[in-house]
Design a protein around this motif. Structure first.
Motif, PDB file in Angstrom:
ATOM      1  N   VAL A  32       1.894   0.037  10.882  1.00 38.34           N
ATOM      2  CA  VAL A  32       2.305   1.201  10.329  1.00 38.34           C
ATOM      3  C   VAL A  32       3.499   0.873   9.212  1.00 38.34           C
ATOM      4  O   VAL A  32       3.086   1.293   8.068  1.00 38.34           O
ATOM      5  CB  VAL A  32       3.211   2.319  11.181  1.00 38.34           C
ATOM      6  N   ALA A  33       4.480   0.417   9.195  1.00 40.19           N
ATOM      7  CA  ALA A  33       5.563   0.015   8.171  1.00 40.19           C
ATOM      8  C   ALA A  33       5.163  -0.954   7.451  1.00 40.19           C
ATOM      9  O   ALA A  33       5.384  -0.662   6.101  1.00 40.19           O
ATOM     10  CB  ALA A  33       6.797  -0.484   9.132  1.00 40.19           C
ATOM     11  N   ILE A  78      -0.206   8.977   2.558  1.00 36.08           N
ATOM     12  CA  ILE A  78       1.378   8.391   2.114  1.00 36.08           C
ATOM     13  C   ILE A  78       0.827   7.337   0.873  1.00 36.08           C
ATOM     14  O   ILE A  78       1.717   7.310  -0.119  1.00 36.08           O
ATOM     15  CB  ILE A  78       2.221   8.183   3.046  1.00 36.08           C
ATOM     16  N   GLN A  79       0.124   6.270   1.346  1.00 35.30           N
ATOM     17  CA  GLN A  79      -0.008   5.279   0.570  1.00 35.30           C
ATOM     18  C   GLN A  79      -0.599   5.646  -0.960  1.00 35.30           C
ATOM     19  O   GLN A  79      -0.154   5.246  -1.882  1.00 35.30           O
ATOM     20  CB  GLN A  79      -1.130   4.188   1.264  1.00 35.30           C
ATOM     21  N   LYS A 115       1.850  -1.305   6.253  1.00 32.11           N
ATOM     22  CA  LYS A 115       1.181  -0.419   5.337  1.00 32.11           C
ATOM     23  C   LYS A 115       1.951   0.456   4.407  1.00 32.11           C
ATOM     24  O   LYS A 115       1.774   0.680   3.104  1.00 32.11           O
ATOM     25  CB  LYS A 115       0.076   0.463   6.192  1.00 32.11           C
ATOM     26  N   LEU A 116       2.946   1.055   5.163  1.00 31.28           N
ATOM     27  CA  LEU A 116       3.689   2.317   4.141  1.00 31.28           C
ATOM     28  C   LEU A 116       4.533   1.577   3.246  1.00 31.28           C
ATOM     29  O   LEU A 116       5.192   2.110   2.181  1.00 31.28           O
ATOM     30  CB  LEU A 116       4.437   3.204   5.251  1.00 31.28           C
ATOM     31  N   LEU A 117       5.292   0.253   3.646  1.00 29.85           N
ATOM     32  CA  LEU A 117       6.251  -0.220   2.583  1.00 29.85           C
ATOM     33  C   LEU A 117       6.109  -1.338   2.142  1.00 29.85           C
ATOM     34  O   LEU A 117       6.797  -1.768   0.931  1.00 29.85           O
ATOM     35  CB  LEU A 117       7.652  -0.440   3.591  1.00 29.85           C
ATOM     36  N   ILE A 168      -1.295   7.903   7.087  1.00 35.98           N
ATOM     37  CA  ILE A 168      -0.675   6.772   6.321  1.00 35.98           C
ATOM     38  C   ILE A 168      -1.626   6.510   5.073  1.00 35.98           C
ATOM     39  O   ILE A 168      -0.902   6.224   4.067  1.00 35.98           O
ATOM     40  CB  ILE A 168      -0.988   5.441   7.475  1.00 35.98           C
ATOM     41  N   THR A 169      -2.818   6.686   5.087  1.00 35.39           N
ATOM     42  CA  THR A 169      -3.527   6.682   3.932  1.00 35.39           C
ATOM     43  C   THR A 169      -3.078   7.644   2.764  1.00 35.39           C
ATOM     44  O   THR A 169      -3.043   7.173   1.453  1.00 35.39           O
ATOM     45  CB  THR A 169      -5.087   6.787   4.146  1.00 35.39           C
TER      46      THR A 169
END
Length: 326
Positions: A151-152, A8-9, A154-156, A5-6
């Motif tokens: 999750v979503a 991708i961010q 942090k990602l979006l 996740i990190t």
């Protein structure tokens, strides 16, 4: 899972400056102009936004973050747009060589940014101590409630205003270019300006308009880097090669700003990939940093082997046009 996740961010954050620059250059190139001054315009847009925010925050007793953000946004657009206007005058009206003028604009823009960045830092008390925290905080403000979704979120939804604006502008640009009369005229100018002129389209006006608008959009890439990514600080030569990656992205995206969205995120991922691979030597790290350019070269070679005009650059790209030459 958290490291993915990190990653991708961080990849998305790295790609936004590239996306702004690529979208601006796509608009410019669709008119037939090739502006290699994008890196310089990004520096100009970044430092102008920082200077605007700095003087606002230091001339009022209680600065309002939203007003500071508007001032910063406006000064960035104006400064980068003015730089693109100078480029337009030299290449369109005076028919100067586009490559030479573009490279000169990049050199000037980097020097312009470093000079004023250093000057403002000294006024603020030292290098890297520019105080625009209130304005930067407004740029970095995330979407309430939604950012807390596991999750979503942090990602979006964990990004600032300019991140979402870059994506909106990319899709809006594609819509205008492919679905409107203005876009049709712009593409006609880029493909064959003489034919467009004969059809009654004001070629010079479209070239000026596209180049200035494209330059202003590219400048927002610098504003994003300074305000949202770095939190309102300035580092001389801190943009790295993001401006050149934005130009490479135009080729990778096949002159389609919609494709540039995912392409920018891919470039952002490749830009930081070496940080997540343990045991790499300094030399190997440099090889990883080359991946974006290698991928772009592969795409360029592949597209050159196809005759489909939809994936080719505008036919008159880089060529000056004077009505008297018809």
């Amino acid at each position: 899972m958290s490291i993915v996740i990190t990653f991708i961010q961080k990849a998305i954050s790295q790609g936004i400056s590239i996306l702004f620059g690529a979208t601006g250059e796509i608009v410019t190139e669709k008119s037939g102009n090739l502006n290699l001054g994008i890196p310089g315009l990004m520096y100009m847009g970044g430092i102008a936004g920082l200077v605007g925010a700095f003087f606002y925050e230091n001339t009022v007793s209680v600065p309002v973050p939203f007003i500071g953000m508007l001032i910063s946004f406006g000064t960035s657009l104006v400064c980068a747009g003015f730089g693109a206007l100078i480029y337009s005058f030299l290449t369109i009206s005076l028919r100067a060589n586009q490559n030479v003028v573009g490279l000169a604009l990049t050199t000037f823009g980097i020097g312009f940014g470093n000079f004023f960045g250093g000057s403002i830092s000294k006024l603020a008390g030292g290098v890297g101590q520019v105080s625009v925290a209130a304005t930067a905080g407004a740029f970095q403000k995330q979407i309430p409630v939604l950012k807390n979704i596991p999750v979503a979120g942090k990602l979006l939804f964990s990004y600032g205003f300019l991140t979402y604006l870059s994506i909106i502008l990319a899709f809006l640009t594609a819509f205008v270019i492919t679905r409107t009369r203005v876009g049709l005229n712009l593409r006609s100018v880029g493909e064959n300006p003489a034919t467009a002129d004969a059809a009654g389209i004001n070629v010079v006006r479209y070239k000026y308009f596209a180049t200035v608008i494209g330059g202003a959009i590219a400048g927002l890439g610098g504003l994003y880097f300074v305000m949202e990514y770095l939190g309102g600080t300035w580092t001389n030569n801190g943009f790295g090669d993001r401006g050149w990656l934005a130009i490479a992205m135009v080729i990778f995206a096949l002159w389609d700003s919609r494709k540039a969205v995912m392409g920018a995120f891919l470039f952002g991922a490749l830009y930081i990939l070496y940080l997540y691979i343990p045991g790499l030597t300094r030399g190997t790290q440099e090889l990883f940093k080359m991946l974006q350019y290698v991928v772009t070269i592969v795409v360029l070679v592949a597209t050159s082997m196809h005759s489909n005009r939809e994936i080719q650059p505008p036919e008159s790209l880089g060529e000056p046009y004077f009505r008297e030459d018809r």
